[in-house]
Design a protein around this motif. Sequence first.
Motif, PDB file in Angstrom:
ATOM      1  N   LYS A 167       6.109 -12.120  -9.096  1.00 54.17           N
ATOM      2  CA  LYS A 167       5.110 -12.950  -9.771  1.00 54.17           C
ATOM      3  C   LYS A 167       3.716 -12.692  -9.189  1.00 54.17           C
ATOM      4  CE  LYS A 167       4.039 -17.673 -11.083  1.00 54.17           C
ATOM      5  NZ  LYS A 167       4.452 -19.071 -11.055  1.00 54.17           N
ATOM      6  N   LYS A 168       3.620 -12.606  -7.878  1.00 52.41           N
ATOM      7  CA  LYS A 168       2.338 -12.335  -7.235  1.00 52.41           C
ATOM      8  C   LYS A 168       1.832 -10.945  -7.619  1.00 52.41           C
ATOM      9  CE  LYS A 168      -1.055 -13.143  -4.412  1.00 52.41           C
ATOM     10  NZ  LYS A 168      -2.109 -14.067  -4.790  1.00 52.41           N
ATOM     11  N   TYR A 169       2.724  -9.974  -7.664  1.00 56.95           N
ATOM     12  CA  TYR A 169       2.355  -8.613  -8.047  1.00 56.95           C
ATOM     13  C   TYR A 169       1.794  -8.598  -9.474  1.00 56.95           C
ATOM     14  CZ  TYR A 169       2.612  -3.564  -8.659  1.00 56.95           C
ATOM     15  OH  TYR A 169       2.299  -2.248  -8.901  1.00 56.95           O
ATOM     16  N   ASP A 170       2.468  -9.309 -10.382  1.00 57.46           N
ATOM     17  CA  ASP A 170       1.999  -9.404 -11.768  1.00 57.46           C
ATOM     18  C   ASP A 170       0.618 -10.042 -11.835  1.00 57.46           C
ATOM     19  OD1 ASP A 170       4.327  -8.206 -12.657  1.00 57.46           O
ATOM     20  OD2 ASP A 170       5.273 -10.098 -13.268  1.00 57.46           O
ATOM     21  N   GLN A 171       0.394 -11.087 -11.037  1.00 55.10           N
ATOM     22  CA  GLN A 171      -0.918 -11.742 -10.996  1.00 55.10           C
ATOM     23  C   GLN A 171      -1.996 -10.769 -10.520  1.00 55.10           C
ATOM     24  OE1 GLN A 171      -0.143 -15.063  -8.403  1.00 55.10           O
ATOM     25  NE2 GLN A 171       0.525 -16.387 -10.078  1.00 55.10           N
ATOM     26  N   LEU A 172      -1.672  -9.988  -9.508  1.00 53.00           N
ATOM     27  CA  LEU A 172      -2.637  -9.018  -8.994  1.00 53.00           C
ATOM     28  C   LEU A 172      -2.944  -7.941 -10.030  1.00 53.00           C
ATOM     29  CD1 LEU A 172      -1.366  -8.636  -5.319  1.00 53.00           C
ATOM     30  CD2 LEU A 172      -3.478  -9.747  -6.081  1.00 53.00           C
ATOM     31  N   GLN A 173      -1.946  -7.534 -10.807  1.00 51.60           N
ATOM     32  CA  GLN A 173      -2.161  -6.532 -11.847  1.00 51.60           C
ATOM     33  C   GLN A 173      -3.070  -7.065 -12.944  1.00 51.60           C
ATOM     34  OE1 GLN A 173       1.857  -5.324 -12.970  1.00 51.60           O
ATOM     35  NE2 GLN A 173       1.408  -3.298 -12.153  1.00 51.60           N
ATOM     36  N   GLN A 174      -2.965  -8.349 -13.248  1.00 47.77           N
ATOM     37  CA  GLN A 174      -3.807  -8.942 -14.278  1.00 47.77           C
ATOM     38  C   GLN A 174      -5.262  -9.024 -13.829  1.00 47.77           C
ATOM     39  OE1 GLN A 174      -2.027 -12.687 -15.325  1.00 47.77           O
ATOM     40  NE2 GLN A 174      -0.265 -11.736 -16.301  1.00 47.77           N
ATOM     41  N   VAL A 175      -5.472  -9.224 -12.537  1.00 47.19           N
ATOM     42  CA  VAL A 175      -6.824  -9.346 -12.000  1.00 47.19           C
ATOM     43  C   VAL A 175      -7.523  -7.998 -11.954  1.00 47.19           C
ATOM     44  CG1 VAL A 175      -8.147  -9.938  -9.927  1.00 47.19           C
ATOM     45  CG2 VAL A 175      -6.278 -11.405 -10.669  1.00 47.19           C
ATOM     46  N   SER A 176      -6.787  -6.969 -11.610  1.00 47.63           N
ATOM     47  CA  SER A 176      -7.372  -5.640 -11.459  1.00 47.63           C
ATOM     48  C   SER A 176      -6.520  -4.616 -12.188  1.00 47.63           C
ATOM     49  CB  SER A 176      -7.453  -5.271  -9.977  1.00 47.63           C
ATOM     50  OG  SER A 176      -7.814  -3.929  -9.811  1.00 47.63           O
ATOM     51  N   GLU A 177      -7.171  -3.737 -12.922  1.00 51.39           N
ATOM     52  CA  GLU A 177      -6.418  -2.696 -13.612  1.00 51.39           C
ATOM     53  C   GLU A 177      -5.799  -1.717 -12.620  1.00 51.39           C
ATOM     54  OE1 GLU A 177      -8.164  -0.824 -16.928  1.00 51.39           O
ATOM     55  OE2 GLU A 177      -8.980  -2.684 -17.717  1.00 51.39           O
ATOM     56  N   ASP A 178      -6.408  -1.559 -11.456  1.00 47.25           N
ATOM     57  CA  ASP A 178      -5.873  -0.691 -10.410  1.00 47.25           C
ATOM     58  C   ASP A 178      -5.222  -1.579  -9.354  1.00 47.25           C
ATOM     59  OD1 ASP A 178      -5.192   1.313  -8.690  1.00 47.25           O
ATOM     60  OD2 ASP A 178      -7.241   1.787  -8.088  1.00 47.25           O
ATOM     61  N   ALA A 179      -3.956  -1.959  -9.596  1.00 50.04           N
ATOM     62  CA  ALA A 179      -3.255  -2.901  -8.708  1.00 50.04           C
ATOM     63  C   ALA A 179      -3.072  -2.344  -7.306  1.00 50.04           C
ATOM     64  CB  ALA A 179      -1.894  -3.274  -9.293  1.00 50.04           C
ATOM     65  N   SER A 180      -3.030  -1.026  -7.167  1.00 49.19           N
ATOM     66  CA  SER A 180      -2.828  -0.448  -5.840  1.00 49.19           C
ATOM     67  C   SER A 180      -3.972  -0.798  -4.897  1.00 49.19           C
ATOM     68  CB  SER A 180      -2.642   1.062  -5.928  1.00 49.19           C
ATOM     69  OG  SER A 180      -3.818   1.659  -6.448  1.00 49.19           O
ATOM     70  N   CYS A 181      -5.146  -1.070  -5.454  1.00 43.46           N
ATOM     71  CA  CYS A 181      -6.288  -1.473  -4.618  1.00 43.46           C
ATOM     72  C   CYS A 181      -6.082  -2.876  -4.061  1.00 43.46           C
ATOM     73  CB  CYS A 181      -7.585  -1.445  -5.430  1.00 43.46           C
ATOM     74  SG  CYS A 181      -8.084   0.217  -5.892  1.00 43.46           S
ATOM     75  N   GLN A 182      -5.334  -3.695  -4.763  1.00 40.14           N
ATOM     76  CA  GLN A 182      -5.143  -5.089  -4.391  1.00 40.14           C
ATOM     77  C   GLN A 182      -3.885  -5.320  -3.549  1.00 40.14           C
ATOM     78  OE1 GLN A 182      -7.286  -7.607  -5.169  1.00 40.14           O
ATOM     79  NE2 GLN A 182      -8.632  -6.092  -6.080  1.00 40.14           N
ATOM     80  N   VAL A 183      -2.939  -4.395  -3.593  1.00 38.30           N
ATOM     81  CA  VAL A 183      -1.635  -4.596  -2.964  1.00 38.30           C
ATOM     82  C   VAL A 183      -1.512  -3.691  -1.734  1.00 38.30           C
ATOM     83  CG1 VAL A 183       0.851  -4.452  -3.308  1.00 38.30           C
ATOM     84  CG2 VAL A 183      -0.614  -5.177  -5.179  1.00 38.30           C
ATOM     85  N   SER A 184      -1.189  -4.311  -0.620  1.00 40.38           N
ATOM     86  CA  SER A 184      -1.028  -3.530   0.609  1.00 40.38           C
ATOM     87  C   SER A 184       0.313  -2.802   0.607  1.00 40.38           C
ATOM     88  CB  SER A 184      -1.113  -4.442   1.834  1.00 40.38           C
ATOM     89  OG  SER A 184       0.058  -5.224   1.934  1.00 40.38           O
ATOM     90  N   GLN A 185       0.412  -1.831   1.471  1.00 41.95           N
ATOM     91  CA  GLN A 185       1.653  -1.078   1.610  1.00 41.95           C
ATOM     92  C   GLN A 185       2.774  -2.000   2.104  1.00 41.95           C
ATOM     93  OE1 GLN A 185       1.446   2.204   4.381  1.00 41.95           O
ATOM     94  NE2 GLN A 185       2.955   3.353   3.222  1.00 41.95           N
ATOM     95  N   VAL A 186       2.443  -2.939   2.965  1.00 48.94           N
ATOM     96  CA  VAL A 186       3.437  -3.894   3.461  1.00 48.94           C
ATOM     97  C   VAL A 186       3.953  -4.751   2.311  1.00 48.94           C
ATOM     98  CG1 VAL A 186       3.790  -5.891   4.962  1.00 48.94           C
ATOM     99  CG2 VAL A 186       2.481  -3.935   5.796  1.00 48.94           C
ATOM    100  N   PHE A 187       3.049  -5.194   1.436  1.00 46.87           N
ATOM    101  CA  PHE A 187       3.459  -5.985   0.277  1.00 46.87           C
ATOM    102  C   PHE A 187       4.406  -5.175  -0.599  1.00 46.87           C
ATOM    103  CE2 PHE A 187       3.260  -7.514  -4.012  1.00 46.87           C
ATOM    104  CZ  PHE A 187       3.249  -8.892  -3.895  1.00 46.87           C
ATOM    105  N   GLU A 188       4.021  -3.945  -0.898  1.00 45.36           N
ATOM    106  CA  GLU A 188       4.862  -3.098  -1.747  1.00 45.36           C
ATOM    107  C   GLU A 188       6.238  -2.861  -1.136  1.00 45.36           C
ATOM    108  OE1 GLU A 188       2.725   0.489  -2.569  1.00 45.36           O
ATOM    109  OE2 GLU A 188       1.426  -0.483  -4.039  1.00 45.36           O
ATOM    110  N   ARG A 189       6.284  -2.608   0.152  1.00 51.15           N
ATOM    111  CA  ARG A 189       7.577  -2.379   0.823  1.00 51.15           C
ATOM    112  C   ARG A 189       8.406  -3.660   0.857  1.00 51.15           C
ATOM    113  NH1 ARG A 189       5.953   1.570   5.873  1.00 51.15           N
ATOM    114  NH2 ARG A 189       5.605   3.419   4.599  1.00 51.15           N
ATOM    115  N   SER A 190       7.749  -4.782   1.052  1.00 46.59           N
ATOM    116  CA  SER A 190       8.459  -6.073   1.061  1.00 46.59           C
ATOM    117  C   SER A 190       9.062  -6.349  -0.312  1.00 46.59           C
ATOM    118  CB  SER A 190       7.511  -7.208   1.457  1.00 46.59           C
ATOM    119  OG  SER A 190       7.016  -7.009   2.747  1.00 46.59           O
ATOM    120  N   LEU A 191       8.280  -6.114  -1.356  1.00 46.51           N
ATOM    121  CA  LEU A 191       8.771  -6.296  -2.719  1.00 46.51           C
ATOM    122  C   LEU A 191       9.940  -5.360  -2.998  1.00 46.51           C
ATOM    123  CD1 LEU A 191       8.690  -7.382  -5.599  1.00 46.51           C
ATOM    124  CD2 LEU A 191       6.810  -5.789  -6.063  1.00 46.51           C
ATOM    125  N   GLN A 192       9.801  -4.110  -2.602  1.00 45.37           N
ATOM    126  CA  GLN A 192      10.866  -3.134  -2.817  1.00 45.37           C
ATOM    127  C   GLN A 192      12.142  -3.552  -2.087  1.00 45.37           C
ATOM    128  OE1 GLN A 192      10.001   0.783  -1.283  1.00 45.37           O
ATOM    129  NE2 GLN A 192      11.559   1.744  -2.560  1.00 45.37           N
TER     130      GLN A 192
END
Length: 118
Positions: free
Chosen positions: A38-63
């Motif tokens: 849900k947080k990832y989706d929110q970040l994608q809506q805020v910025s078209e380039d979600a990778s700028c908003q999401v840290s590597q730790v966040f991505e690994r935690s989600l994965q």
Amino acid sequence: MASASGEAEENAAEVKIGEEFLKAKCLMNAEVALILEKKYDQLQQVSEDASCQVSQVFERSLQYATQSSRYKNPGAVKQVRDVLSRNSLSEFEHKGRGLHDEKIDIMLSNLASIRKLE
């Protein structure tokens, strides 16, 4: 047991986890995955380039939470939480509580039924 600083060591098995966690709730990996998605989706809506908003730790935690979750469907996750709550399991379930085998078998059967519906 005390550490070099004289404070009691944190130990989740003995429910000695530190003051800041006393009111915290334990979450299943499936619940963590839903929250992070849900947080990832929110970040994608805020910025078209979600990778700028999401840290590597966040991505690994989600994965990790997504891959290790046995339940993917939000409805199933809620049902599992309901089964666990109905059976009066503590936040940190540990040995010696005296749960009867029959009660455990029923609980496991309920969880298996939810899993089959996924």
